[in-house]
Design an enzyme around this catalytic site. Structure first.
Site, PDB file in Angstrom:
ATOM      1  N   CYS A  86       0.872  -1.226  -0.031  1.00  0.00           N
ATOM      2  CA  CYS A  86      -0.099  -0.221   0.021  1.00  0.00           C
ATOM      3  C   CYS A  86       0.983   0.898   0.014  1.00  0.00           C
ATOM      4  O   CYS A  86       2.042   1.290   0.638  1.00  0.00           O
ATOM      5  CB  CYS A  86      -0.814  -0.010   1.314  1.00  0.00           C
ATOM      6  SG  CYS A  86      -2.211  -1.164   1.345  1.00  0.00           S
ATOM      7  N   GLU A 337      -9.289 -12.340 -27.877  1.00  0.00           N
ATOM      8  CA  GLU A 337      -8.056 -12.291 -26.811  1.00  0.00           C
ATOM      9  C   GLU A 337      -7.112 -13.196 -27.591  1.00  0.00           C
ATOM     10  O   GLU A 337      -7.302 -14.170 -28.114  1.00  0.00           O
ATOM     11  CB  GLU A 337      -8.722 -13.148 -25.653  1.00  0.00           C
ATOM     12  CG  GLU A 337      -7.473 -13.230 -24.619  1.00  0.00           C
ATOM     13  CD  GLU A 337      -6.903 -12.266 -24.009  1.00  0.00           C
ATOM     14  OE1 GLU A 337      -5.572 -12.057 -24.273  1.00  0.00           O
ATOM     15  OE2 GLU A 337      -7.485 -10.994 -23.565  1.00  0.00           O
ATOM     16  N   ASP A 385     -10.358  -3.167 -22.873  1.00  0.00           N
ATOM     17  CA  ASP A 385      -9.938  -3.072 -21.473  1.00  0.00           C
ATOM     18  C   ASP A 385      -8.292  -3.846 -21.505  1.00  0.00           C
ATOM     19  O   ASP A 385      -8.360  -4.970 -21.242  1.00  0.00           O
ATOM     20  CB  ASP A 385     -10.550  -4.106 -20.618  1.00  0.00           C
ATOM     21  CG  ASP A 385     -10.355  -4.134 -19.167  1.00  0.00           C
ATOM     22  OD1 ASP A 385      -9.495  -3.495 -18.798  1.00  0.00           O
ATOM     23  OD2 ASP A 385     -10.849  -4.910 -18.499  1.00  0.00           O
ATOM     24  N   CYS A 412      -6.328   0.776 -16.854  1.00  0.00           N
ATOM     25  CA  CYS A 412      -5.700   0.787 -15.335  1.00  0.00           C
ATOM     26  C   CYS A 412      -4.422   1.658 -15.398  1.00  0.00           C
ATOM     27  O   CYS A 412      -3.776   1.580 -14.217  1.00  0.00           O
ATOM     28  CB  CYS A 412      -5.201  -0.731 -15.051  1.00  0.00           C
ATOM     29  SG  CYS A 412      -3.880  -1.557 -16.266  1.00  0.00           S
TER      30      CYS A 412
END
Length: 460
Positions: A86, A337, A385, A412
């Protein structure tokens, strides 16, 4: 003319934090010279020791917070400053979301030249205990067994008793594993020497069904005293339905090998996203935050705005999760894919969910799209994506030739997103909506979903 650098290594300075870096570092300036400080927050005055100096910037170690931000909180994790898992636990959750929104906004403007309204980040009700998968290296240091995450920029394992972003049952499993290793003096893998046996533990938890899979990664096929471990895990924990040994004999940083054997129970667990059921194996890709994945996919469905007669193209379909969501409202979905195993999983997921309006194709989207156009198949909506590196330019160009009314881009990485949107805007698309989603609370990562609409020449 040589640029004068106003700071010296190993010297101490007071600094006002006036900005934030992409990885959550505070940024301050001395005589207009940039200094990055991990752990500092916008608006703070801090004391730092300079630990690295480059010609354009320096890195400071936080020594003291002279004036703390109102957004500073006490991290709940006692190894937060040592562990690399984190980066934002010292920020209030509201400030984390503000940081992520600004990160997306800055990237779009600076890297893509796109000045557009960015929506407030869709956050979590509880930004802890959200991960359904954890994989941890196992090591030994001075006779002590360590199971945990690597320290930043190293392969030193920071031993953990509890991880606040993973499922609580994983903490209990790790405790049982450590006790078993110590009791039976189980051989632990040494990555430098390529000796020893037990390498990693992976725990996968299905939040909706409560099923748990435990994967022990070893160098060798032999695993002495495994019966004692299996008995302890299955007696002490509810929900364990699968215990698997995965063999990885390679000298590599890749966690899982290609061969797995079931030690106890099933070879897969079952979980749901929305109304769709998914089978999860040790090697399956499945989003690590299922709660926010549902939020993200519902937003994709909203942006696609399907009426029931559209053809949709899913350019990085993976195991078919977004394709299945889109199939609820589309006439036909084509999922593409490059990874054959992912396509096989996607086909299985479609069968398991009785979805018959999706076709999954193995290949590169930039090659498949022209083939579909030649067959007279045109998409009304294209969904992408991609991995962190973003889309190949050839794919963006192929998408533009297909000229769908809408493109829904799930990203992302704000930097590669901005780059790709800049290309698509030059090819006849306009960015209409930008919605960040907090998939990875307490870290600097942010997911973003974009709606683009076509305004170019349909004949091109």
């Amino acid at each position: 003319m040589k640029k004068d650098i106003p700071v010296k290594k190993n010297s101490t300075y007071n600094l006002y934090i006036t900005g934030m870096g992409t990885k959550g570092e505070g940024i301050g300036k001395i005589n207009n010279f940039t200094i990055f400080v991990t752990g500092a927050i916008l608006g703070e005055e801090v004391e730092v020791n300079i630990i690295k100096v480059n010609k354009n910037y320096a890195v400071g170690k936080l020594l003291n917070i002279i004036t703390p931000s109102a957004n500073r909180v006490e991290p709940p994790c006692d190894i937060y400053t040592k562990c690399g898992g984190c980066q934002l636990q010292h920020m209030s959750y509201k400030e984390q979301l503000n940081f992520k929104r600004q990160k997306v906004k800055d990237a779009l403007l600076r890297l893509g030249g796109i000045d557009v309204e960015v929506e407030e980040v869709l956050g979590m009700e509880n930004p802890y205990r959200y991960r359904n998968k954890v994989q941890l290296p196992i090591g030994k240091e001075k006779g002590k067994v360590n199971i945990g995450f690597y320290a930043p920029r190293s392969h030193n394992i920071i031993d953990l008793k509890s991880c606040f972003i993973q499922d609580e049952k994983a903490d209990k499993i790790i405790k049982i594993l450590k006790e078993w290793i110590e009791k039976f003096n189980v051989s632990i893998y040494d990555e430098k020497e390529h000796k020893g046996n037990l390498r990693h533990i992976m725990v996968r938890t299905a939040f909706r069904t409560g099923q748990i899979m435990i994967v022990l990664v070893t160098k060798d096929k032999k695993l002495p005293h495994k019966e004692e471990l299996i008995n302890k895990l299955t007696e002490d924990l509810e929900g364990v339905v699968s215990i698997i040994q995965n063999m990885n004999s390679q000298k590599t940083n890749v966690v899982l090998g290609k061969e797995s054997i079931v030690l106890w129970g099933k070879d897969k667990i079952i979980d749901y996203i929305g109304n769709f059921k998914f089978a999860i194996t040790p090697l399956s890709f499945f989003q690590v935050n299922p709660i926010q994945t549902e939020v993200l996919y519902n937003k994709a469905l909203e942006y696609a705005d399907l009426k029931g007669d559209e053809v949709v193209f899913d350019a990085y379909c993976g195991t078919g999760t977004i394709s299945l969501f889109l199939s609820q409202k589309a006439k036909k979905v084509y999922g593409v894919e490059i990874v054959n195993e992912a396509i096989e999983s996607a086909k299985l997921n479609a069968r398991e969910n009785n979805v018959d309006n999706v076709d999954f194709i193995v290949g590169e989207s930039e090659q498949i799209i022209p083939e579909l156009i030649e067959k007279g198949i045109k998409a009304d909506v294209v969904v992408v994506d991609p991995p962190r590196k973003g889309c190949e330019k050839s794919l963006l160009e192929a998408m533009a030739k297909m000229a769908p009314e809408k493109i829904v881009y799930v990203s992302c990485d704000p930097a590669t997103l901005a780059r790709d949107l800049g290309v698509l805007e030059e090819l006849g698309y306009k960015t209409m909506k930008v919605q960040p989603v907090d998939m990875f609370s307490n870290t600097y990562h942010v997911e973003t979903i974009i709606l683009m609409t076509y305004y170019g020449d349909k004949k091109k």
